[in-house]
Scaffold this active site. Structure first.
Site, short mmCIF file in Angstrom:
data_model
loop_
_atom_site.label_atom_id
_atom_site.label_comp_id
_atom_site.label_asym_id
_atom_site.label_seq_id
_atom_site.Cartn_x
_atom_site.Cartn_y
_atom_site.Cartn_z
N HIS A 1 -14.02 -3.17 -13.77
CA HIS A 1 -13.42 -1.91 -13.31
C HIS A 1 -12.31 -1.55 -14.29
O HIS A 1 -11.70 -2.43 -14.89
CB HIS A 1 -12.84 -2.20 -11.91
CG HIS A 1 -12.32 -1.02 -11.18
ND1 HIS A 1 -11.09 -0.47 -11.42
CD2 HIS A 1 -12.85 -0.30 -10.17
CE1 HIS A 1 -10.87 0.53 -10.59
NE2 HIS A 1 -11.94 0.67 -9.82
N ASP B 1 -10.92 -10.68 -10.52
CA ASP B 1 -10.63 -9.45 -9.77
C ASP B 1 -11.49 -9.54 -8.51
O ASP B 1 -12.70 -9.36 -8.56
CB ASP B 1 -11.00 -8.25 -10.64
CG ASP B 1 -10.97 -6.94 -9.85
OD1 ASP B 1 -10.71 -6.97 -8.63
OD2 ASP B 1 -11.21 -5.89 -10.48
N GLN C 1 -13.97 -6.71 -4.70
CA GLN C 1 -15.25 -6.52 -4.00
C GLN C 1 -15.68 -7.77 -3.23
O GLN C 1 -16.37 -7.67 -2.23
CB GLN C 1 -16.35 -6.11 -5.00
CG GLN C 1 -16.09 -4.77 -5.66
CD GLN C 1 -16.05 -3.63 -4.67
OE1 GLN C 1 -16.69 -3.65 -3.61
NE2 GLN C 1 -15.26 -2.61 -4.97
N LYS D 1 -9.92 -2.36 0.70
CA LYS D 1 -11.33 -2.72 0.59
C LYS D 1 -11.70 -3.86 1.54
O LYS D 1 -12.86 -4.20 1.70
CB LYS D 1 -11.67 -3.11 -0.84
CG LYS D 1 -11.51 -1.93 -1.80
CD LYS D 1 -11.94 -2.29 -3.18
CE LYS D 1 -11.38 -1.33 -4.19
NZ LYS D 1 -12.05 -0.03 -4.20
N CYS E 1 -15.22 4.16 -11.84
CA CYS E 1 -14.15 3.54 -12.65
C CYS E 1 -14.72 2.39 -13.49
O CYS E 1 -14.09 1.34 -13.63
CB CYS E 1 -12.99 3.05 -11.79
SG CYS E 1 -12.17 4.34 -10.89
C1 LIG Z 1 -13.65 -4.21 -8.81
C2 LIG Z 1 -12.41 -3.39 -8.55
N1 LIG Z 1 -11.27 -3.71 -9.16
C3 LIG Z 1 -10.13 -3.03 -8.96
C4 LIG Z 1 -10.09 -1.93 -8.11
C5 LIG Z 1 -8.79 -1.23 -7.87
O1 LIG Z 1 -8.23 -1.61 -6.64
P1 LIG Z 1 -6.99 -0.86 -5.96
O2 LIG Z 1 -7.54 0.40 -5.37
O3 LIG Z 1 -6.49 -1.79 -4.91
O4 LIG Z 1 -5.96 -0.63 -7.01
C6 LIG Z 1 -11.26 -1.55 -7.47
C7 LIG Z 1 -11.29 -0.35 -6.60
O5 LIG Z 1 -12.13 0.51 -6.74
C8 LIG Z 1 -12.47 -2.30 -7.68
O6 LIG Z 1 -13.62 -2.00 -7.07
#
Ligand SMILES: Cc1ncc(COP(=O)(O)O)c(C=O)c1O
Length: 414
Positions: free
Chosen positions: A123, A200, A203, A226, A370
């Site tokens: 992302h 990260d 998900q 999420k 993203c």
């Molecule tokens: C894999 C991943 N990393 C990071 C993020 C960003 O997270 P946050 O909205 O908590 O900043 C997202 C959100 O879409 C995501 O799906």
């Protein structure tokens, strides 16, 4: 633990009773933001109506209640992650903030020429902070490729990890393809060169308890909204001694032990990384979400979601009828994947598809998610994505497939 019962679980989410025009809501955009159960909503309202005050400051009753609730939330998140101690959990405003924190604070220990390895699956939140670090400190940023199935290419990862690699920062599961990263293999490759590993977990964290100790990683980032909590909150986990070795990212109130006009001695983690008034009600909500998740029958949920994912994958193949018009962007098997299904329909823009599906009450996400480097890899501007959560059911899948059938008919007629 309460045995998995989809109907009673679903009933705990008030928003799922909404109607979209004449249709019931079929919410399939959980990878963007999942909905909140009553336990989370109630915890936040109770906090704001009975314990609203700043934390770690005053000694009056409300302030003590607020501090207890805030630290109780930290304990709940730590328990969900199997952290060795609650002080290893730093509250942030979201996963993006957690990843930027690592890029700044851990990044401060990297020297020009040191390498950070990410992947094409990541992302933007796990790409851009490392590019910014590269541009200000002269580190080298490398990226591992993906396989045609949309999984991390481990062979290529092994090639890009080298003696100067200091950190491998990779998503635990893709928000586009749904592929789950084989963490043990990534950790083994990183440890050969004494590199740290960051996951990260945005998900993955909503899909079952995460055991950071068993995973053997060094950093874990997650996002409240999420995992059935509110937005404006996320967390970073790291072992206490690693956090303690890192300088703060933001300066201000609460992150200090003493301040003179000349210098500041910083507080110990996690406060060192929580400058200013934190998002208190949001943390309470995230704590409630972690407790809600901890009490679930995850095997039951996983089996249910795998069956629904299978129905969607089969349904897409049936709608395509061998015409090669619908292409799944990600694994077409149920192995090592989340219930996140991206697809491309030739000649149909994802935004148009999402609008057509919205008229059936089906909430999908269309766009680049993203993850523009991944879109470039697949030579697409975007995909349409259905992402499931524990409250989704067969009616949601039926509505998705019949809505797509209708959209395909309308597109062919148009
Ligand atoms: C894999 C991943 N990393 C990071 C993020 C960003 O997270 P946050 O909205 O908590 O900043 C997202 C959100 O879409 C995501 O799906």
């Amino acid at each position: 633990m309460t045995p998995f019962d989809p109907a009673s679980l679903r009933a705990q989410f008030p928003i799922l009773a909404e109607r979209i025009g004449a249709n019931p809501l079929h919410y399939l955009d959980n990878a963007a933001t999942a909905q909140m159960p009553r336990a989370v909503l109630d915890a936040m309202v109770a906090h704001e109506t009975h314990a609203r005050a700043n934390v770690h400051r005053s000694v009056h009753t409300l302030a003590e209640r607020a501090t207890r609730a805030f630290e109780g939330a930290r304990e709940a998140v730590a328990a969900y992650l199997n952290a060795a101690q609650p002080e290893e959990v730093v509250f942030t405003s979201g996963a993006t903030a957690a990843l930027n924190l690592v890029a700044h604070s851990f990044g401060a220990s990297l020297r020009p020429g040191d390498e950070v390895v990410i992947s094409t699956l990541d992302h933007h939140s796990n790409i851009v902070p490392w590019q910014m670090l590269r541009d200000r400190s002269g580190i080298v940023l490398k990226a591992a490729r993906v396989t045609p199935e949309g999984r991390l290419d481990l062979e290529h990862l092994a090639e890009v990890i080298g003696p100067r690699t200091r950190l491998v920062a990779i998503t635990h599961a893709s928000n586009v393809t749904g592929a789950i990263t084989p963490v043990a293999a990534v950790v083994a490759l990183a440890r050969k060169v004494d590199a740290r590993v960051l996951l990260d977990g945005c998900q993955m964290a909503p899909h079952g308890p995460v055991d950071v100790q068993a995973l053997g990683v060094d950093f874990y980032a997650l996002s409240g909204h999420k995992m059935f909590g509110p937005n404006g909150i996320g967390a970073l986990w790291a072992p206490f001694d690693l956090l303690e070795s890192m300088p703060p990212f933001l300066g201000g109130g609460e992150m200090i032990r003493t301040v003179t006009l000349e210098r500041t001695i910083y507080a110990k983690p996690p406060m060192r990384f929580e400058a200013g008034t934190p998002p208190i009600a949001q943390a309470v909500g995230l704590g409630a979400a972690a407790r809600f998740l901890s009490a679930l029958d995850h095997q039951g949920v996983e089996g249910h979601l795998a069956r629904l994912t299978g129905r969607i994958l089969d349904g897409l193949a049936a709608l395509d009828r061998g015409r090669q018009r619908i292409r799944v962007i990600g694994p077409t098997s149920l192995e090592a994947r989340l219930p996140v299904i991206s697809f491309d329909i030739a000649g149909a823009h994802p935004h148009d598809l999402c609008q057509m599906l919205d008229s059936h009450g089906v909430a999908l996400r269309g766009g680049h998610h993203c993850a523009q480097p991944l879109m470039e890899h697949f030579d697409l501007a975007g995909t349409t994505r259905a992402s499931l959560a524990l409250y989704n059911d067969d009616a949601d899948v039926d509505a998705l497939l019949s809505g797509l059938d209708d959209a395909l008919t309308r597109l062919s007629a148009g």
